[in-house]
Design a protein around this motif. Structure first.
Motif: not given
Length: 95
Positions: A42-54
């Motif tokens: 879940l933490q890895d997914m969170n990092v990926k989602m933040k990168a995609e939003v940026r």
């Protein structure tokens, strides 16, 4: 939304961990290991989602110069600031 699903998964993991520790079940170490793997995922997914939003935000900032809103010239004039800082950050004269 994806954020809601992520938060729900975090809450579920915390609930499972708390429940297994309170019950003192014999399979606690296995559950803990499973929850730790799940938490890492879940933490890895969170990092990926933040990168995609940026990334998507950067794309929107580059596109703003090509956008036209004929029905709302005031919004069009403020579009760059809206995209950069968000709709809620705008102070409109007429409300």
């Amino acid at each position: 939304s994806s954020t809601d699903k992520l938060l729900a998964s975090y809450m579920s993991a915390c609930t499972e961990l708390a429940g297994s520790s309170l019950l003192g079940s014999g399979d606690g170490p296995e559950k803990l290991e499973h929850l730790e793997r799940r938490s890492q995922h879940l933490q890895d997914m969170n990092v990926k989602m933040k990168a995609e939003v940026r990334r998507q935000h950067a794309v929107m900032q580059r596109m703003v110069n090509f956008m036209r809103i004929d029905e709302a010239p005031l919004v069009e004039q403020a579009l760059e600031s809206i995209v950069r800082s968000g709709w809620d950050s705008m102070r409109w004269k007429s409300g």
